[in-house]
Design a protein around this motif. Structure first.
Motif, PDB file in Angstrom:
ATOM      1  N   SER A  32      -3.617  -5.728  32.576  1.00  0.00           N
ATOM      2  CA  SER A  32      -4.184  -4.383  32.652  1.00  0.00           C
ATOM      3  C   SER A  32      -5.386  -4.359  33.584  1.00  0.00           C
ATOM      4  N   TYR A  40      -7.282  -9.220  31.452  1.00  0.00           N
ATOM      5  CA  TYR A  40      -6.836  -8.692  30.168  1.00  0.00           C
ATOM      6  C   TYR A  40      -5.406  -8.174  30.288  1.00  0.00           C
ATOM      7  N   THR A  45      -6.514  -4.732  26.157  1.00  0.00           N
ATOM      8  CA  THR A  45      -7.338  -3.577  26.535  1.00  0.00           C
ATOM      9  C   THR A  45      -7.359  -2.540  25.420  1.00  0.00           C
ATOM     10  N   PRO A  75     -14.814  -4.258  34.120  1.00  0.00           N
ATOM     11  CA  PRO A  75     -13.889  -3.974  33.024  1.00  0.00           C
ATOM     12  C   PRO A  75     -14.470  -3.077  31.922  1.00  0.00           C
ATOM     13  N   GLU A  79     -12.916   0.265  30.193  1.00  0.00           N
ATOM     14  CA  GLU A  79     -12.679   0.410  28.751  1.00  0.00           C
ATOM     15  C   GLU A  79     -13.399   1.625  28.166  1.00  0.00           C
TER      16      GLU A  79
END
Lengths: 555, 555
Positions: A32, A40, A45, A75, A79
């Motif tokens: 991802s 990840y 995720t 990242p 997220e």
């Protein structure tokens, strides 16, 4: 109709959260997010986002609370685009080029309860909290996003009521069985995007779950993305939520290749290593790519689609990009349209045209993408459509589901923007006989010289075609006789030389006389973080030049 | 949030009508519809649809009135998908395999005010009107769709109050300045699809503008369609509005290649001539293609994506299709899910598996496409999810925006279908450890023998792997000892021979003993128009066989 029944089986508020749910279900083991050594899967995720949402609720974040973030394309930033929504909250992405004062202003205006900050920008955030602490406003809780290769740097949380928090610690607090707070109504806000500094007073643009969902799908289609694209993050995610591709990549089970800093070596290495299929960037990024030192260049593993916007790509930039193996897709939009609102759809019949014709066609902004109901070029007073004659300039207006809910706490500005039932972009354009629109200027960027409208974009395009010019911007300079005259600011390429007279001659050779600049200033161009030239600064400078010359003529 | 304002600038009810508007704007001169010598552009198609809507309003059609059509995949059928919606009305597509009695029943149930009928099916329609005229019900106005190469055949309109109407005459009546009646609420109905005859009592499934819009986008994505696809119409448009591709092709500015009758020569000629990129068809169509006579075969100009559904494609069909240059996409859905509801998303890691493994994986129904919120395999009583063990059989249930509004005038059936907040499909499936679902049977098709569940689909799959078998269907035959035993109906390929004993042995070699059929009947299989085997007819026959053998054993 009799027999119909609206219920949870057949009506679910649209939200990008389902993109992540689905990606974790269908592509659990696919990559991802990649950032350097960090990798990840979609299962990871989703779990990290659920934990994040859970932890936020433990911090007291409720539905419609604002959670701010000051971070580059790492990242955690990705997220947050899902985790904050899953907590029912609203993500406010702040521009990392802002100073502490501006961050303080936006935190106060948005009433953000939590502020996530990347370690690189901790000093900006701390400065902002210091400013806020001198007022009566409540301080947001600070959460530090450390570098994944680093120890968590120690920092003092100005909010004395809570312990220091870092991103990984927060995720550990989160529970996987957290019940996701999906929107009860798809019109509910998902994010808050402050307009960038091309105007002086930033406005908080509210995006809804519905709009984000629909613009994500539109973005997939206009990028010609099939399933599992590999997307290289050069567009800042804090800019219109990365033109909505943050959510869209999840919808297609793709891979997000994160880039903390945009550099040509970073771009080419990542493209080669991860087999990037799509990327995006303002024309500045395209400019970087075509001027990359030979040592940075790498063979492209396949065609790379590059979506560009913010300003029309100059012909020579398009040529070079295509020669290098990129396919440039030209889109146009504003923060208020969730980023991309139009697409210059390419037609097969144009393939056989001469290269320069092709470039001219591709530099147009095109027409509304599938998420926008209608686009028009209108007289802003009568609201009548301008004729499709490629000449009559009017204001670009939009109508559709991927137009903002409004400006936060500024109903007056919202009403003004929507007056007449259309969103008024403030951009000036013509419509070509084939229906495609072509931007001529921001209303305030147009130069009116001796009663003639001069499009600064047209003059810039000619300047860009000069071999020595790296960047150019044209603004109005006040003039007693003509009212305004065009004034050019030019940055030359390294190792190139050109005189003012040469530049002016080049313009006169390629433009009607009245459109050619009378003044040329060689300098670096001031930019916003998203690569837009800050013309208001140049306009001030041009004004100063105007008064100097006026004084001179008095002497 | 304060500052928000919902208005026509930022909220527009979702409707496929905008796909046509946009196609006419962006792709005005691209070919929209081809049928033999007839060719329209998107500009033409939109104008024809506006005229159609205008003419319908002149006929007295108002918002939410039902307009029925009995026609194969001809241009008028395509235009009705937009024109009727633009008049604010609801399109009811009737199966061309119906007889006059069934058509009469559906016309009465739907209260259709107008009936468009293709010249080939005029006798069916006239028979239906005759039946209706003997009741108190109001007769629908008949509009004849002539063959484009033919004179309009004369016909007597049983509705004496109005003059004879034909499609072209109607279009001439229509005005181009007609104000399109867009939905005021996206939940409003756009079409009515009667469930096909695998069950005995057809139900009128109501589709909304919202659902049609969202399923169209989902269908584009699951077909991996980029802009301007060329779609060959083998799926009847009267079946779930052509799996929503009627609308989707407009959304992508594609070309609709119409086929009045599905034949292998028609398929291959059109693929070669028009450079078809996508098509769809029930497994029967795939079967036709792989068994096409050599004289019909033509070289494919490129990869052709074929979406199939209705029943899982048997491995050998998949192999042959891929060898021939097709890429088979397996989807599953019901009329109630607007056609496709799942997609068996292919993963790159499967590319290296042995061919037979690949076929097994591809024959699974997969997971929900992007328009469906959730799919689950549940215990229909407790509503608990079944474990993902590839063994525990439960009922497939859906939740999402592309689930029907309900069954027309049958709220009880709607409530039953949605009880528990999910749409209950009536299909039985298992969930594999990777989450993908695999259909085992319709609840009523499962065979319970000695307490063991036998999936008729699994037995059929083994039958299909026998070189002599063209088609196969397995149903339960009552048995005093076992309760039920599997009974196979088999159609052999032309020129092939096989005995009952051979077929049974083949099954016993490839299946647990209890799953192998005890009875094999060689015959043609009864089919619905969409290629689904009518198992209820076979079940009746098997029952009769059961009683014969019972009688026999008494002798």
């Amino acid at each position: 109709m009799e027999g119909s029944l609206k219920c949870s089986a057949n009506y679910v508020p649209l939200t990008p959260i389902t993109f992540l749910d689905r990606a974790a279900l269908i592509y659990p083991d696919s990559v991802s997010v990649i950032h350097g050594d960090v990798k990840y899967t979609w299962k990871d995720t989703r779990q990290r986002c659920v934990r994040l949402a859970s932890a936020l609720s433990q911090l007291g974040i409720s539905r419609r609370d604002v959670v701010a973030v000051l971070a580059p394309n790492v990242p955690a930033m990705y997220e947050l685009h899902f985790g904050v929504a899953m907590a029912g909250a609203v993500l406010c992405t702040l521009n990392i080029r802002h100073d502490s004062l501006m961050v303080a202003v936006l935190l106060k205006h948005s009433e953000a309860k939590t502020l996530f900050v990347d370690y690189q920008f901790l000093h900006i955030a701390q400065g902002a909290l210091e400013i806020i602490s001198k007022t009566n406003c409540k301080l947001p809780q600070l959460v530090l996003i450390p570098d994944h290769n680093q120890q968590v740097p120690s920092y003092s949380n100005t909010n004395s009521t809570s312990a220091n928090l870092d991103y990984d610690g927060l995720l550990e607090m989160g529970k996987l069985d957290f019940e996701i707070r999906r929107p009860e109504d798809e019109w509910e806000p998902i994010s808050l995007n402050y307009t960038s500094g091309t105007t002086s007073s930033p406005k908080g643009v509210i995006y809804s779950h519905r709009g984000a969902y629909l613009n994500s799908l539109a973005t997939i289609l206009l990028n010609e993305m099939t399933s599992m694209p590999v997307y290289l993050w050069c567009v800042p995610m804090f800019h219109c939520n990365g033109w909505c591709l943050t959510w869209a990549i999840a919808a297609q089970g793709g891979t997000n290749v994160c880039l903390r800093n945009v550099s040509t070596s970073g771009i080419f290495c990542n493209i080669a290593e991860h087999k990037v299929t799509h990327m995006g960037g303002a024309p500045t990024v395209l400019n970087m790519i075509i001027n990359a030192p030979a040592s940075d260049l790498r063979h492209l593993p396949g065609k790379v689609v590059v979506m560009t916007g913010a300003a029309p790509p100059p012909p020579h930039v398009l040529f070079k990009m295509e020669e290098m193996g990129f396919r440039v897709v030209h889109s146009y939009g504003l923060t208020e349209t969730y980023g991309p609102g139009t697409i210059c759809t390419w037609k097969p019949e144009w393939d056989s045209l001469p290269r320069h014709e092709q470039a001219k066609i591709k530099a147009r902004q095109g027409l509304n993408h599938i998420g926008i109901e209608e686009i028009d070029v209108k007289d802003p007073v009568t609201m009548k459509s301008m004729p499709s004659d490629a000449k009559s300039i009017g204001e670009v207006m939009f109508r559709g589901n991927t137009i903002m809910n409004g400006y936060l706490k500024n109903l007056k500005a919202t009403e003004d923007a929507f007056s007449g039932g259309w969103f008024r972009s403030g951009d000036l354009a013509v419509r070509h006989p084939d229906g495609y629109i072509e931007l001529k200027d921001r209303s305030k960027d147009i130069i009116i010289s001796g009663g003639e409208n001069i499009s600064s974009i047209e003059v810039e395009s000619v300047l860009y075609s000069h071999p020595a010019v790296l960047e150019a911007a044209v603004v109005a300079r006040p003039d007693d006789y003509w009212g305004e005259i065009p004034c050019a600011f030019v940055k030359l390429k390294d190792g190139y030389r050109a005189s003012v007279a040469e530049i002016i001659k080049h313009c006169r050779d390629n433009l009607p006389h009245y459109m050619a600049p009378r003044t040329v200033v060689f300098q670096d161009l001031p930019k916003t973080s998203t690569g837009k030239t800050q013309k208001y600064l140049l306009r001030e400078k041009a004004k100063a030049l105007g008064s100097i010359s006026k004084n001179k003529s008095k002497l």
